[in-house]
Write a protein that holds these residues in place. Structure first.
Motif, PDB file in Angstrom:
ATOM      1  N   LEU A 233      11.472 -11.859  30.286  1.00 56.71           N
ATOM      2  CA  LEU A 233      10.205 -11.408  29.246  1.00 56.71           C
ATOM      3  C   LEU A 233      10.642 -11.522  27.932  1.00 56.71           C
ATOM      4  O   LEU A 233       9.978 -12.136  27.055  1.00 56.71           O
ATOM      5  CB  LEU A 233       9.884 -10.025  29.539  1.00 56.71           C
ATOM      6  CG  LEU A 233       9.129  -9.860  30.739  1.00 56.71           C
ATOM      7  CD1 LEU A 233       8.711  -8.247  31.076  1.00 56.71           C
ATOM      8  CD2 LEU A 233       7.919 -10.768  30.773  1.00 56.71           C
ATOM      9  N   ALA A 234      11.996 -11.349  27.640  1.00 51.39           N
ATOM     10  CA  ALA A 234      12.612 -11.522  26.189  1.00 51.39           C
ATOM     11  C   ALA A 234      12.683 -13.043  25.947  1.00 51.39           C
ATOM     12  O   ALA A 234      12.493 -13.255  24.666  1.00 51.39           O
ATOM     13  CB  ALA A 234      13.815 -10.843  26.040  1.00 51.39           C
ATOM     14  N   THR A 235      12.755 -13.839  26.839  1.00 47.25           N
ATOM     15  CA  THR A 235      12.853 -15.335  26.571  1.00 47.25           C
ATOM     16  C   THR A 235      11.562 -15.960  26.658  1.00 47.25           C
ATOM     17  O   THR A 235      11.033 -16.816  25.833  1.00 47.25           O
ATOM     18  CB  THR A 235      13.762 -16.087  27.612  1.00 47.25           C
ATOM     19  OG1 THR A 235      13.000 -15.768  28.996  1.00 47.25           O
ATOM     20  CG2 THR A 235      15.266 -15.686  27.551  1.00 47.25           C
TER      21      THR A 235
ATOM     22  N   PRO B 261      10.196 -14.365  22.406  1.00 46.83           N
ATOM     23  CA  PRO B 261      11.660 -14.000  21.528  1.00 46.83           C
ATOM     24  C   PRO B 261      11.073 -13.515  20.249  1.00 46.83           C
ATOM     25  O   PRO B 261      11.345 -14.352  19.152  1.00 46.83           O
ATOM     26  CB  PRO B 261      12.019 -15.568  21.711  1.00 46.83           C
ATOM     27  CG  PRO B 261      10.703 -16.485  21.766  1.00 46.83           C
ATOM     28  CD  PRO B 261       9.981 -15.899  22.731  1.00 46.83           C
ATOM     29  N   GLU B 262      10.802 -12.477  20.043  1.00 41.66           N
ATOM     30  CA  GLU B 262      10.470 -11.546  18.907  1.00 41.66           C
ATOM     31  C   GLU B 262      10.754 -10.173  18.923  1.00 41.66           C
ATOM     32  O   GLU B 262      11.200  -9.763  19.755  1.00 41.66           O
ATOM     33  CB  GLU B 262       8.905 -11.913  18.759  1.00 41.66           C
ATOM     34  CG  GLU B 262       8.051 -11.231  19.886  1.00 41.66           C
ATOM     35  CD  GLU B 262       6.579 -11.486  19.673  1.00 41.66           C
ATOM     36  OE1 GLU B 262       5.996 -10.614  19.052  1.00 41.66           O
ATOM     37  OE2 GLU B 262       5.936 -12.458  19.908  1.00 41.66           O
ATOM     38  N   ASP B 263      11.138  -9.676  17.629  1.00 34.97           N
ATOM     39  CA  ASP B 263      11.645  -8.406  17.338  1.00 34.97           C
ATOM     40  C   ASP B 263      10.724  -7.268  17.976  1.00 34.97           C
ATOM     41  O   ASP B 263      11.509  -6.160  18.076  1.00 34.97           O
ATOM     42  CB  ASP B 263      12.163  -8.137  16.003  1.00 34.97           C
ATOM     43  CG  ASP B 263      12.893  -9.025  15.709  1.00 34.97           C
ATOM     44  OD1 ASP B 263      13.748  -9.339  16.476  1.00 34.97           O
ATOM     45  OD2 ASP B 263      13.273  -9.282  14.397  1.00 34.97           O
TER      46      ASP B 263
ATOM     47  N   GLY C 204      14.347 -11.695  18.501  1.00 38.40           N
ATOM     48  CA  GLY C 204      13.823 -12.598  17.406  1.00 38.40           C
ATOM     49  C   GLY C 204      15.089 -12.744  16.478  1.00 38.40           C
ATOM     50  O   GLY C 204      14.744 -13.943  15.408  1.00 38.40           O
ATOM     51  N   GLU C 205      16.334 -12.401  16.666  1.00 30.25           N
ATOM     52  CA  GLU C 205      17.300 -12.481  15.843  1.00 30.25           C
ATOM     53  C   GLU C 205      18.357 -13.466  16.728  1.00 30.25           C
ATOM     54  O   GLU C 205      19.461 -13.740  16.089  1.00 30.25           O
ATOM     55  CB  GLU C 205      18.171 -11.203  15.604  1.00 30.25           C
ATOM     56  CG  GLU C 205      17.289 -10.238  14.980  1.00 30.25           C
ATOM     57  CD  GLU C 205      16.680 -10.530  13.502  1.00 30.25           C
ATOM     58  OE1 GLU C 205      17.360 -11.122  12.861  1.00 30.25           O
ATOM     59  OE2 GLU C 205      15.564 -10.096  13.204  1.00 30.25           O
ATOM     60  N   VAL C 206      18.152 -13.545  17.659  1.00 31.12           N
ATOM     61  CA  VAL C 206      19.188 -14.380  18.788  1.00 31.12           C
ATOM     62  C   VAL C 206      18.812 -16.039  18.436  1.00 31.12           C
ATOM     63  O   VAL C 206      17.780 -16.552  18.547  1.00 31.12           O
ATOM     64  CB  VAL C 206      19.083 -13.961  20.002  1.00 31.12           C
ATOM     65  CG1 VAL C 206      19.951 -14.596  21.197  1.00 31.12           C
ATOM     66  CG2 VAL C 206      19.333 -12.438  20.322  1.00 31.12           C
TER      67      VAL C 206
END
Length: 286
Positions: free
Chosen positions: A64-66, A69-71, A215-217
């Motif tokens: 889900l994080a991919t 991709p936001e904070d 979002g910072e990666v």
């Protein structure tokens, strides 16, 4: 005229360290699982629970994080599935959960520091140290994720090295009889299941928190899954190996060795003193 500053991004190693610290941070605080369940079940718990909880949660987070991709992380997931109202509830409840959970870490740190500075058993100095630790952590967070990520790498290395030293020096001194369960039915009746499950769950949970860093990666589709994988491996080894070795070491008393009932927060410092003397104990407490 200068253009806008390029946003710095988290790379693999700082991200692994940040995930490791958000979930675990090392075996600190895992000692009470030994008091609740004994050495064998404590070690087994930190092998089984990651399989049934940590790995599935990390896989869900990676997927889900991919995709998001936001904070806003898991708030974005819930909002996409159920709408903004439920997403807001998720954010509010997560904030309340995080606030109460993060309040534990300065207390846990001071529990270790008091072995080094006995004055911290005095309520005034104890609360002063807790507030000072909380202020320092807040300031570091204020400086930004890049600073925190670099510091997390340094702290991971610094904080785990004394445990590696304890393990290497402790292996020749292991007494397997200390792991033995002489009366299995009685041991299971005496097991404090509620405390045992709570302490392990607390120590292997919160993998979804990394989603708020997405979002910072840098290159999140590649970096996030890899970082989560290595963080899971590091977490399991960071609990299982020190607990397995530590519970096999005799901490001497006038009548033999201390029992598992003596294991409480900060007990690893006693084990470090037995195998490596005062220098190793001071490093572990530093």
């Amino acid at each position: 005229m200068k253009g806008p500053r390029k946003k710095q991004a988290l790379t693999l190693f700082p991200l692994i360290a940040l995930i490791f610290y958000e979930v675990s941070g090392g075996p600190f605080g895992a000692e009470t699982s030994v008091r609740a369940a004994g050495p064998v079940l404590a070690v087994a718990g930190f092998i089984v629970f990651p399989m049934i909880w940590s790995i599935p949660e990390a896989l869900i987070t990676a997927e889900l994080a991919t995709m998001f991709p936001e904070d806003s992380g898991y708030v974005a997931w819930v909002s996409a599935a159920f709408g903004p109202f439920v997403g807001f509830q998720e954010g509010l409840l997560s904030w309340l959960s995080g606030m109460s959970d993060n309040a534990l870490y300065p207390v846990l740190a001071v529990d270790y520091f008091q072995y080094l500075f006995p004055v911290l058993t005095d309520p005034f100095w104890r609360y002063t140290a807790i507030f000072a630790t909380a202020f320092l952590l807040t300031y570091l967070n204020y400086r930004g994720l890049v600073v925190v990520g670099r510091l997390a790498v340094a702290l991971t290395i610094f904080s785990m090295l004394p445990f590696i030293g304890m393990v290497l020096m402790g292996i020749p001194r292991i007494q397997p009889k200390l792991w033995a369960i002489h009366d299995v039915p009685r041991a299971f009746r005496a097991l404090d299941w509620r405390h045992f499950i709570n302490i392990i769950f607390w120590n292997v949970n919160y993998w979804d928190s990394v989603s708020t860093l997405a979002g910072e990666v840098a290159e999140p589709q590649r970096t996030l899954p890899t970082a989560l994988l290595w963080a899971v491996v590091l977490m399991v080894l960071g609990y299982v190996v020190p607990l397995a070795v530590g519970t096999g070491i005799c901490v001497p008393t006038a009548h033999g060795c201390e029992s598992s009932a003596e294991w409480h927060s900060g007990y690893f410092s006693k084990v470090a003193y037995v195998v490596g003397g005062r220098p190793l104990q001071l490093w572990l407490l530093a």
